[in-house]
Motif scaffolding. Structure first.
Motif, PDB file in Angstrom:
ATOM      1  N   THR A  49      11.732  -9.733 -23.805  1.00  0.00           N
ATOM      2  CA  THR A  49      12.500  -8.680 -24.492  1.00  0.00           C
ATOM      3  C   THR A  49      14.004  -8.965 -24.459  1.00  0.00           C
ATOM      4  OG1 THR A  49      12.380  -7.400 -22.431  1.00  0.00           O
ATOM      5  CG2 THR A  49      10.815  -6.829 -24.173  1.00  0.00           C
ATOM      6  N   TRP A  50      14.371 -10.239 -24.392  1.00  0.00           N
ATOM      7  CA  TRP A  50      15.788 -10.612 -24.453  1.00  0.00           C
ATOM      8  C   TRP A  50      16.373 -10.295 -25.826  1.00  0.00           C
ATOM      9  CZ3 TRP A  50      18.441 -13.641 -27.842  1.00  0.00           C
ATOM     10  CH2 TRP A  50      19.777 -13.907 -27.524  1.00  0.00           C
ATOM     11  N   SER A  51      17.657  -9.950 -25.837  1.00  0.00           N
ATOM     12  CA  SER A  51      18.405  -9.753 -27.079  1.00  0.00           C
ATOM     13  C   SER A  51      19.885  -9.763 -26.743  1.00  0.00           C
ATOM     14  CB  SER A  51      18.033  -8.414 -27.727  1.00  0.00           C
ATOM     15  OG  SER A  51      19.017  -7.981 -28.651  1.00  0.00           O
ATOM     16  N   SER A  54      20.774  -6.434 -25.543  1.00  0.00           N
ATOM     17  CA  SER A  54      20.067  -5.943 -24.361  1.00  0.00           C
ATOM     18  C   SER A  54      20.815  -6.396 -23.110  1.00  0.00           C
ATOM     19  CB  SER A  54      18.619  -6.462 -24.335  1.00  0.00           C
ATOM     20  OG  SER A  54      17.855  -5.900 -25.363  1.00  0.00           O
ATOM     21  N   CYS A  56      20.948  -5.358 -20.136  1.00  0.00           N
ATOM     22  CA  CYS A  56      20.146  -5.375 -18.910  1.00  0.00           C
ATOM     23  C   CYS A  56      19.265  -6.618 -18.820  1.00  0.00           C
ATOM     24  CB  CYS A  56      19.269  -4.130 -18.841  1.00  0.00           C
ATOM     25  SG  CYS A  56      20.201  -2.587 -18.805  1.00  0.00           S
ATOM     26  N   HIS A  57      19.002  -7.250 -19.962  1.00  0.00           N
ATOM     27  CA  HIS A  57      18.128  -8.423 -20.021  1.00  0.00           C
ATOM     28  C   HIS A  57      18.897  -9.680 -20.401  1.00  0.00           C
ATOM     29  CE1 HIS A  57      14.486  -5.589 -21.042  1.00  0.00           C
ATOM     30  NE2 HIS A  57      15.053  -5.308 -19.882  1.00  0.00           N
ATOM     31  N   PRO A  85      13.012  -5.745 -28.257  1.00  0.00           N
ATOM     32  CA  PRO A  85      13.843  -5.327 -27.117  1.00  0.00           C
ATOM     33  C   PRO A  85      14.274  -3.878 -27.287  1.00  0.00           C
ATOM     34  CG  PRO A  85      15.132  -6.692 -28.610  1.00  0.00           C
ATOM     35  CD  PRO A  85      13.779  -6.532 -29.233  1.00  0.00           C
ATOM     36  N   THR A  87      16.258  -1.307 -26.383  1.00  0.00           N
ATOM     37  CA  THR A  87      17.490  -1.254 -25.607  1.00  0.00           C
ATOM     38  C   THR A  87      17.966   0.178 -25.442  1.00  0.00           C
ATOM     39  OG1 THR A  87      18.087  -3.402 -26.507  1.00  0.00           O
ATOM     40  CG2 THR A  87      19.834  -2.145 -25.457  1.00  0.00           C
ATOM     41  N   GLU A  88      18.063   0.616 -24.194  1.00  0.00           N
ATOM     42  CA  GLU A  88      18.441   1.998 -23.914  1.00  0.00           C
ATOM     43  C   GLU A  88      19.832   2.320 -24.446  1.00  0.00           C
ATOM     44  OE1 GLU A  88      17.157   5.598 -22.576  1.00  0.00           O
ATOM     45  OE2 GLU A  88      16.058   3.704 -22.490  1.00  0.00           O
ATOM     46  N   SER A  95      15.711   5.456 -27.657  1.00  0.00           N
ATOM     47  CA  SER A  95      14.812   4.337 -27.381  1.00  0.00           C
ATOM     48  C   SER A  95      13.364   4.800 -27.244  1.00  0.00           C
ATOM     49  CB  SER A  95      15.252   3.624 -26.102  1.00  0.00           C
ATOM     50  OG  SER A  95      15.186   4.498 -24.998  1.00  0.00           O
ATOM     51  N   CYS A 124      14.647  -2.665 -18.660  1.00  0.00           N
ATOM     52  CA  CYS A 124      15.365  -1.540 -19.255  1.00  0.00           C
ATOM     53  C   CYS A 124      14.348  -0.494 -19.687  1.00  0.00           C
ATOM     54  CB  CYS A 124      16.229  -2.024 -20.418  1.00  0.00           C
ATOM     55  SG  CYS A 124      17.316  -0.741 -21.087  1.00  0.00           S
ATOM     56  N   THR A 127      11.023  -0.696 -21.834  1.00  0.00           N
ATOM     57  CA  THR A 127      10.343  -1.987 -22.010  1.00  0.00           C
ATOM     58  C   THR A 127       9.164  -2.140 -21.059  1.00  0.00           C
ATOM     59  OG1 THR A 127      11.950  -3.080 -20.566  1.00  0.00           O
ATOM     60  CG2 THR A 127      12.368  -3.151 -22.936  1.00  0.00           C
TER      61      THR A 127
END
Length: 574
Positions: A49-51, A54, A56-57, A85, A87-88, A95, A124, A127
């Motif tokens: 869930t990388w971006s 994002s 957090c990631h 992803p 993302t919060e 989200s 996050c 996810t």
């Protein structure tokens, strides 16, 4: 019994001798892989869930490579696959609207691709639940790899907790106690590394719940994202998933009702986020296991809160939790309340996984005989205002407000609240009960985190820092205060919350688990007969699907067609 290579699911794609398999193997060769890379090996999907959006990631690109290292070491063939992803920080309107989309994508991706097992890379807030929900429905061996918490925040000699101190200091800004320049200066000190919020918010809660449920390796929930143990955890997760495939160690083989109860117990003793309730309900239902609001409340009443963390009425952050012994030590501390025979992704029991763990700072992870409070951090309320339930995080509330009766000040929508909250003419006192409508699963849509309603400015200037606040919304796991959330049924569908008017008396009895609207029944009947549903705002796309098929807060806010049922057949390969 250990699988044979020809029993691998991926063998149907790559191991048979026909035209279609020729094409599949040819495409592997196109990417530079030889038969030695994949032949006879489990194919491990790494769902990432990388971006760039994002934060957090932000480390997940590197962690994916470290997971691959473990897969290669164990004799597997790793393939990294991007997934949504959620993302919060940036996704609007919330989200939570997209948690189910991630779950749907995860399920369909696992089912449609030539993978034998998966590593779920999340952290996050939404996810982890979305990935696990989808993996539970897909049914293949799966292991959750958590993002880890970021480092402590710092600003002008003060330790900051992400989220929690943003709310705290924004209130001081509105009250005129800090300057705009100081507020701006704080931005660079709030979040000092990649990783999820370092308070005991939703991300930390769900990482811990996943470990207690057995879905991740021991000690995984406590390791900070920037600690050298985190890449080692990634490689360990990669190695273990290969073994899980050979062992056919699927969620169905592992999870029981005890697994679910362990996750709830850990959440309550941790003082975890209110968001854990709909997430865990949805996860349990995906596994065909029972979980409802009454079970949460029963467990909360039986287990003490021992994690001395913010945003509860505690002192520490997740980095301190790690140094105190981390998640293994925490679970060992509450072992008398856990089912230690429940199995985990290790193939062992939870009791075996936590055996020998020690607490190194008993002020952070408190002894059972000296807890933060005698019962868990969350409570479920019912009554005339919430016939299907509501939730309060009483461990983060002002104790004097936990028994309270006061007149309602009603905001019909979030925009209405923003327009009137700081009006000097607002007829508000410290005893008022702030009520927000239109923020539930359908009304938001997606249950936005609006439930920590801001304190009106003139109350802040008078020194008030908490009031009773009620909504059908969620609130951030980093939030605090006497906030009653997830009121069901929501106002958008005509629940009693829709009928509240300015001046109505509302009674909160936390000990008695009651939330009541003190209005005569015949008056409520007149209001109900005059009520009309709000017009529909979304006619197409994913949001239209969400509005058509999503459930209420007390059932997990999942899609009705994705709850547990007969498995979807394996895809045919033509």
């Amino acid at each position: 019994m250990r699988k044979r290579p020809e029993e691998l699911r991926s063998h149907r794609w790559f191991g048979v001798d026909d035209l279609r398999a020729f094409g599949h193997r040819s495409r592997l060769a196109q990417m530079g892989f030889s038969d030695a890379d994949w032949a006879g090996k489990p194919v491990i999907g790494i769902l990432n869930t990388w971006s760039d959006l994002s934060p957090c990631h932000a480390h997940f690109r590197v962690r994916a490579e470290e997971i691959k290292r473990g897969v290669w070491q164990a004799g597997g063939f790793p393939v990294e696959i991007p997934v949504l992803p959620v993302t919060e920080q940036y996704m609007k309107p919330t989200s939570m609207l997209y948690r189910n989309l991630l779950a749907l994508e995860t399920e369909e991706l696992i089912r449609s691709q030539p993978v034998d097992g998966v590593v779920l890379m999340g952290g996050c807030d939404k996810t982890g639940p979305g990935l696990i929900m989808g993996a539970l429905s897909a049914g293949l061996p799966a292991i959750f790899f958590p993002a880890g918490a970021q480092l402590r925040g710092h600003w002008r000699g003060k330790t900051l907790g992400s989220g929690s101190d943003a709310w705290k200091y924004h209130a001081e800004l509105r009250a005129g106690n800090i300057t705009q320049a100081q507020w701006k200066d704080m931005e660079g000190g709030m979040n000092r590394s990649f990783g999820v919020c370092m308070t005991a918010g939703t991300a930390a809660t769900m990482m811990l719940a996943a470990e207690a449920m057995g879905f991740s390796l021991p000690a995984s929930a406590g390791i900070p994202s920037a600690d050298a143990g985190h890449p080692r955890l990634a490689t360990d997760s990669g190695r273990r998933i290969v073994e899980m495939v050979w062992e056919d160690w699927t969620p169905a083989a592992m999870l029981t009702q005890a697994s679910v109860d362990n996750a709830v117990t850990a959440t309550m003793a941790f003082g975890g986020s209110t968001n854990a309730i709909p997430h865990l309900i949805a996860m349990a239902r995906r596994a065909g296991l029972a979980l409802d609001l009454d079970r949460f409340d029963a467990i909360s009443r039986s287990v003490p809160l021992v994690a001395n963390l913010r945003p509860n009425n505690g002192s520490y952050l997740m980095e301190d939790f790690f140094y105190a012994g981390g998640s293994r030590a925490f679970l060992a501390r509450i072992a008398p309340y856990l089912d230690l025979d429940a199995r985990t992704v290790t193939g062992r029991t939870l009791g075996e996984d936590i055996a020998g763990a020690e607490v190194f700072n008993p002020d952070v992870i408190r002894p059972l005989e000296d807890p933060i409070q005698a019962e868990g951090g969350l409570a479920v309320l019912r009554g005339s205002l919430a016939p299907r339930g509501a939730v309060i995080k009483h461990s983060a509330a002002d104790p004097r407000l936990l028994q309270h009766t006061g007149p309602a000040i009603v905001f019909e929508s979030y925009d209405d609240m923003n327009a009137r909250l700081d009006d000097p003419e607002l007829d508000v006192t410290p005893d008022s009960v702030l009520v927000l409508k239109g923020a539930g699963p359908l009304g938001g849509p997606g249950m936005p985190e609006w439930g920590m309603l801001p304190i009106p400015k003139k109350m802040l200037q008078a020194g008030v820092r908490d009031m009773v606040r009620i909504s059908d919304a969620r609130m951030s796991g980093t939030s605090y205060g006497t906030c009653i959330l997830h009121v069901a049924p929501e106002s958008h569908v005509g629940g009693p919350l829709a009928l509240v008017r300015d001046g109505d008396l509302i009674r909160l009895d936390t000990e008695g688990r009651r939330l009541d609207l003190l209005v005569e029944a015949d008056e409520l009947e007149r209001r109900a007969s005059a009520w009309a549903p709000p017009p529909r705002r979304y006619a197409r796309g994913y949001t239209a699907l969400f509005l058509d098929r999503v459930g209420q807060a007390d059932t997990g806010v999942d899609f009705d067609f994705l709850e547990h049922g007969p498995p979807t057949p394996e895809p045919e390969i033509h």
